[in-house]
Design a protein around this motif. Structure first.
Motif, PDB file in Angstrom:
ATOM      1  N   TYR A  45       1.035  -1.275   0.141  1.00 32.06           N
ATOM      2  CA  TYR A  45      -0.066  -0.062  -0.210  1.00 32.06           C
ATOM      3  C   TYR A  45       1.009   1.398   0.143  1.00 32.06           C
ATOM      4  O   TYR A  45       2.028   1.321   0.714  1.00 32.06           O
ATOM      5  N   PHE A  46       0.425   2.279  -0.869  1.00 28.38           N
ATOM      6  CA  PHE A  46       1.195   3.671  -0.821  1.00 28.38           C
ATOM      7  C   PHE A  46       0.557   4.832  -0.532  1.00 28.38           C
ATOM      8  O   PHE A  46      -0.635   4.636  -0.780  1.00 28.38           O
ATOM      9  N   LEU A  55      -3.434   3.591  -1.059  1.00 25.83           N
ATOM     10  CA  LEU A  55      -3.758   3.064  -2.204  1.00 25.83           C
ATOM     11  C   LEU A  55      -3.037   1.804  -2.497  1.00 25.83           C
ATOM     12  O   LEU A  55      -1.940   1.610  -2.083  1.00 25.83           O
ATOM     13  N   LEU A  56      -3.666   0.685  -2.772  1.00 20.20           N
ATOM     14  CA  LEU A  56      -3.308  -0.569  -2.954  1.00 20.20           C
ATOM     15  C   LEU A  56      -2.434  -0.639  -4.036  1.00 20.20           C
ATOM     16  O   LEU A  56      -2.594  -0.184  -5.190  1.00 20.20           O
ATOM     17  N   GLY A  57      -1.206  -1.158  -3.987  1.00 16.90           N
ATOM     18  CA  GLY A  57      -0.332  -1.403  -4.948  1.00 16.90           C
ATOM     19  C   GLY A  57      -0.307  -2.923  -5.586  1.00 16.90           C
ATOM     20  O   GLY A  57      -1.084  -3.623  -5.177  1.00 16.90           O
ATOM     21  N   PRO A  58       0.942  -3.230  -5.960  1.00 27.81           N
ATOM     22  CA  PRO A  58       1.087  -4.835  -6.532  1.00 27.81           C
ATOM     23  C   PRO A  58       0.676  -5.495  -5.290  1.00 27.81           C
ATOM     24  O   PRO A  58       1.276  -5.398  -4.310  1.00 27.81           O
ATOM     25  N   VAL A  68      -8.576   1.405  -1.073  1.00 28.28           N
ATOM     26  CA  VAL A  68      -8.226   2.618  -0.664  1.00 28.28           C
ATOM     27  C   VAL A  68      -8.396   2.337   1.043  1.00 28.28           C
ATOM     28  O   VAL A  68      -9.314   2.007   1.421  1.00 28.28           O
ATOM     29  N   ILE A  69      -7.275   2.787   1.787  1.00 29.01           N
ATOM     30  CA  ILE A  69      -7.505   2.653   3.118  1.00 29.01           C
ATOM     31  C   ILE A  69      -7.166   4.103   4.001  1.00 29.01           C
ATOM     32  O   ILE A  69      -6.221   4.611   3.622  1.00 29.01           O
ATOM     33  N   GLY A 120       4.567   4.117   2.405  1.00 30.12           N
ATOM     34  CA  GLY A 120       3.867   3.030   2.088  1.00 30.12           C
ATOM     35  C   GLY A 120       4.197   2.045   3.036  1.00 30.12           C
ATOM     36  O   GLY A 120       4.737   2.004   4.170  1.00 30.12           O
ATOM     37  N   GLN A 121       3.882   0.630   2.640  1.00 34.20           N
ATOM     38  CA  GLN A 121       4.068  -0.431   3.578  1.00 34.20           C
ATOM     39  C   GLN A 121       3.826  -1.800   2.813  1.00 34.20           C
ATOM     40  O   GLN A 121       3.270  -1.703   1.679  1.00 34.20           O
ATOM     41  N   ILE A 122       4.681  -2.893   3.360  1.00 33.15           N
ATOM     42  CA  ILE A 122       4.375  -4.141   3.063  1.00 33.15           C
ATOM     43  C   ILE A 122       3.280  -4.769   3.841  1.00 33.15           C
ATOM     44  O   ILE A 122       3.381  -4.604   4.977  1.00 33.15           O
TER      45      ILE A 122
END
Length: 151
Positions: A45-46, A55-58, A68-69, A120-122
């Motif tokens: 998420y970035f 926003l959700l990424g790969p 979307v969070i 962002g985050q993993i």
């Protein structure tokens, strides 16, 4: 597969300049989900520009409605505010948890910093209760540090 044997593979993916950043992120998701048996959903998420949302990424795993969070909402949203790792051994015991799937039992989220800023985050879900250790945290911090070089 032990974390130490995955580190060189993560580095190889990160430094493959023939692929876009998103392609490399997806490759890392696939690598982790494939080789760590209790990683059942792996994604990124970035931060969405100047908005207070992610926003959700790969990602790899079951599709999610949570594209979307808002900051502060769920585990990912809390990490966006706290800038700290968040390990949830039992998601059913978390008040501020966003359920993505009824099969998820545990979650770990590690922030991704670029030049000291949390961008962002993993996010990793597990269908096993309480599988994450300090070794997972250190490994995912390594992954995030490597990824920060391409973002």
């Amino acid at each position: 597969m032990p974390f130490e044997t995955l580190k060189p593979q993560v580095e190889t993916i990160v430094f493959n300049t023939n692929k876009t950043a998103n392609e490399r992120l997806l490759s890392i998701c696939k690598l982790l989900e494939t080789h760590i048996e209790y990683y059942n959903w792996v994604g990124f998420y970035f931060k969405n520009g100047d908005k207070e949302e992610l926003l959700l990424g790969p990602y790899v795993g079951e599709p999610t409605d949570h594209t979307v969070i808002p900051f502060g909402k769920g585990i990912c949203g809390q990490v966006a505010v706290s800038n700290e790792n968040f390990v949830v051994p039992d998601v059913s015991a978390q008040d501020n948890y966003i359920a993505c799937s009824i099969t998820v039992k545990a979650e770990i989220v590690v922030p991704l910093f670029v030049n000291g800023e949390n961008i962002g985050q993993i996010d990793i879900d597990s269908n096993m209760p309480d599988p994450f250790t300090e070794a997972d945290e250190r490994f995912l911090e390594f992954v995030c540090a490597q990824i920060s070089k391409i973002l």
